[in-house]
Motif scaffolding. Structure first.
Motif, mmCIF file in Angstrom:
data_model
loop_
_atom_site.group_PDB
_atom_site.id
_atom_site.type_symbol
_atom_site.label_atom_id
_atom_site.label_comp_id
_atom_site.label_asym_id
_atom_site.label_seq_id
_atom_site.Cartn_x
_atom_site.Cartn_y
_atom_site.Cartn_z
ATOM 1 N N ARG A 41 -20.718 -19.809 10.405
ATOM 2 C CA ARG A 41 -20.184 -19.248 11.639
ATOM 3 C C ARG A 41 -19.624 -20.478 12.278
ATOM 4 N NH1 ARG A 41 -21.244 -15.046 15.859
ATOM 5 N NH2 ARG A 41 -19.545 -15.562 16.963
ATOM 6 N N VAL A 43 -18.706 -22.055 15.941
ATOM 7 C CA VAL A 43 -18.970 -21.885 17.441
ATOM 8 C C VAL A 43 -18.072 -22.751 18.177
ATOM 9 C CG1 VAL A 43 -20.706 -21.404 19.169
ATOM 10 C CG2 VAL A 43 -21.065 -20.830 16.849
ATOM 11 N N GLN A 53 -27.005 -28.122 23.212
ATOM 12 C CA GLN A 53 -27.827 -27.137 23.556
ATOM 13 C C GLN A 53 -27.699 -25.966 22.873
ATOM 14 O OE1 GLN A 53 -30.298 -27.603 26.152
ATOM 15 N NE2 GLN A 53 -30.059 -29.833 26.007
ATOM 16 N N VAL A 54 -26.372 -25.413 22.652
ATOM 17 C CA VAL A 54 -26.229 -24.204 21.711
ATOM 18 C C VAL A 54 -27.051 -24.464 20.439
ATOM 19 C CG1 VAL A 54 -24.647 -22.739 20.358
ATOM 20 C CG2 VAL A 54 -24.111 -23.696 22.684
ATOM 21 N N ALA A 56 -29.509 -26.075 19.869
ATOM 22 C CA ALA A 56 -30.915 -26.136 20.123
ATOM 23 C C ALA A 56 -31.321 -24.684 19.970
ATOM 24 C CB ALA A 56 -31.444 -26.659 21.465
ATOM 25 N N GLY A 57 -30.623 -23.689 20.883
ATOM 26 C CA GLY A 57 -31.022 -22.598 20.758
ATOM 27 C C GLY A 57 -31.083 -21.613 19.520
ATOM 28 N N LEU A 58 -29.879 -22.045 18.680
ATOM 29 C CA LEU A 58 -29.969 -21.595 17.207
ATOM 30 C C LEU A 58 -31.030 -22.059 16.543
ATOM 31 C CD1 LEU A 58 -26.028 -22.503 16.950
ATOM 32 C CD2 LEU A 58 -27.188 -20.264 16.338
ATOM 33 N N TYR A 59 -31.456 -23.405 16.574
ATOM 34 C CA TYR A 59 -32.621 -23.746 15.965
ATOM 35 C C TYR A 59 -33.881 -23.027 16.224
ATOM 36 C CZ TYR A 59 -36.137 -26.988 13.796
ATOM 37 O OH TYR A 59 -37.120 -27.354 13.371
ATOM 38 N N LEU A 60 -34.046 -22.950 17.696
ATOM 39 C CA LEU A 60 -35.150 -22.069 18.012
ATOM 40 C C LEU A 60 -35.351 -20.800 17.541
ATOM 41 C CD1 LEU A 60 -35.287 -23.433 21.787
ATOM 42 C CD2 LEU A 60 -37.089 -23.831 20.025
ATOM 43 N N GLY A 61 -33.984 -20.005 17.263
ATOM 44 C CA GLY A 61 -33.929 -18.782 16.903
ATOM 45 C C GLY A 61 -34.035 -18.554 15.367
ATOM 46 N N GLY A 62 -33.936 -19.778 14.644
ATOM 47 C CA GLY A 62 -34.279 -19.742 13.176
ATOM 48 C C GLY A 62 -33.096 -20.159 12.440
ATOM 49 N N ALA A 63 -32.109 -20.584 12.906
ATOM 50 C CA ALA A 63 -30.847 -20.862 12.367
ATOM 51 C C ALA A 63 -30.740 -22.247 11.932
ATOM 52 C CB ALA A 63 -29.648 -20.473 13.001
#
Lengths: 159, 202
Positions: A41, A43, A53-54, A56-63
């Motif tokens: 995807r 982005v 930071q996007v 980082a959020g993706l990594y925290l969410g498992g991506a």
């Protein structure tokens, strides 16, 4: 140096799920192939600090995100890098276009050549400089090494 | 006639705390993080973005919403923070994340540095007219945009607004907290990140 299909194939092979990007005239040409891949995807963000930071959020969410920007955007990204990579220890890998490294005729005296590598060193980002089309495997090997070590890394692509 | 009082920050957050569902992620930063941590035991899906990068709560939220499309992600931002990362509103719309909610607690000041007016606040601007965050959000392409300037309306409508198909932008007109300081970190960041990731996997 590389075609979009080469990059899309490489990123798919190593399991990247999202590419967060602000384009330049080299890496921007890879976007259609990445979108066509169907496995990654794309982005699009407005400014490069956002991208880290996007990611980082993706990594925290498992991506498995990857940031793809030009070195000028790396300069813009400082506080976002400090927070994501160092405060939170989030191992984001990036592909960074190195403006004027191979072509110094278009912007003679481009200060990107002065600051890019010291900035990467200052942010303690382990990078590999890519200057030849024969070095695609270096990106893959470095990505996998950083992933296995749980650390941030970058491929610096001479432009 | 007396001017209507603005919403107290803690009251606005108490409403969110009360109606928040078990599977909803809440990202807080700066003043919202400081007050959120006083409300009770932390929830496993709280992400206290302390320390933070300047204005990047919305960007972290965008990443979380993309990675976790089945969970609603609620980002609590300040107006000063949002001003540092206004482009993220365009990025959010471009990414098409129906599960992301951005709540801006608009107090018109940089609270934790001593309540200096932001560049968007009416105070100090020509004509005293502040920037219109809801207008900015609409212009970026948000369809679900809501503004509240009293605690009762927010308490009554918050759940239905959160449940709307997003991305959603909510502006709350809040009173600055006198003496409000920067939040303290609630613990080592890598350990908190690991616990948060584990909670998302459950």
């Amino acid at each position: 140096m590389f075609s979009g299909d080469q990059i899309a194939s490489l990123l798919s092979e190593v399991g990247v799920t999202h590419v967060i990007t602000v384009p330049d005239s080299t890496i921007g040409r890879w976007e259609p192939a990445i979108e066509r891949s169907g496995r990654i995807r794309l982005v699009r963000v407005c400014r490069e600090g956002e991208a880290w930071q996007v990611a980082a959020g993706l990594y925290l969410g498992g991506a498995t995100p990857l940031v793809m920007i030009q070195c000028t955007g790396l300069f813009e990204s400082g506080d976002a890098i400090r927070n994501a990579l160092h405060d939170w220890k989030i191992p984001v890998f990036s592909i960074v276009g190195y403006r004027s490294y191979l072509d110094q005729a278009k912007l003679p005296g481009d200060t990107c050549l002065v600051f890019t590598e010291p900035i990467l060193d200052a942010w303690k980002i382990d990078y590999r400089l890519i200057t030849s089309p024969s070095e695609l495997h270096v990106i893959r090997d470095h990505f996998l090494t950083c992933r296995d070590a749980g650390k941030a890394g970058a491929a610096l692509i001479g432009e | 006639m007396a001017a209507a009082s603005r919403i107290q920050l803690v009251s606005a957050l108490e409403t969110l705390w009360r109606i928040r569902r078990e599977d909803e992620v809440v990202v807080t930063t700066m003043g919202s993080a400081r007050e959120w941590m006083t409300l009770g035991e932390p929830h496993a899906l709280d992400f206290i973005l302390v320390p933070s990068a300047m204005g990047h709560g919305t960007s972290i939220g965008l990443g979380l919403a993309l990675a976790q499309p089945d969970k609603r992600v609620i980002v609590c931002s300040g107006d000063g923070s949002l001003l540092m990362n206004l482009g993220s509103l365009a990025s959010i719309v471009a990414a098409d994340v129906p599960n992301l909610v951005v709540i801006v607690f608009d107090n018109g000041v940089y609270e934790v540095t001593g309540q200096q007016p932001t560049a968007a606040a009416g105070a100090g601007r020509p004509g005293g007219r502040g920037a219109d965050f809801c207008g900015i959000a609409r212009a970026c392409g948000f369809d679900s945009v809501h503004a509240f300037n009293d605690a009762t309306s927010w308490a009554n409508d918050a759940r239905s607004v959160l449940d709307a198909k997003g991305p959603t932008f909510i502006s709350l007109d809040v009173e600055p907290v006198v003496g409000g300081t920067a939040p303290h970190s609630p613990g080592p960041t890598p350990a908190r990140a690991e616990r948060f990731m584990a909670a998302l996997r459950r």
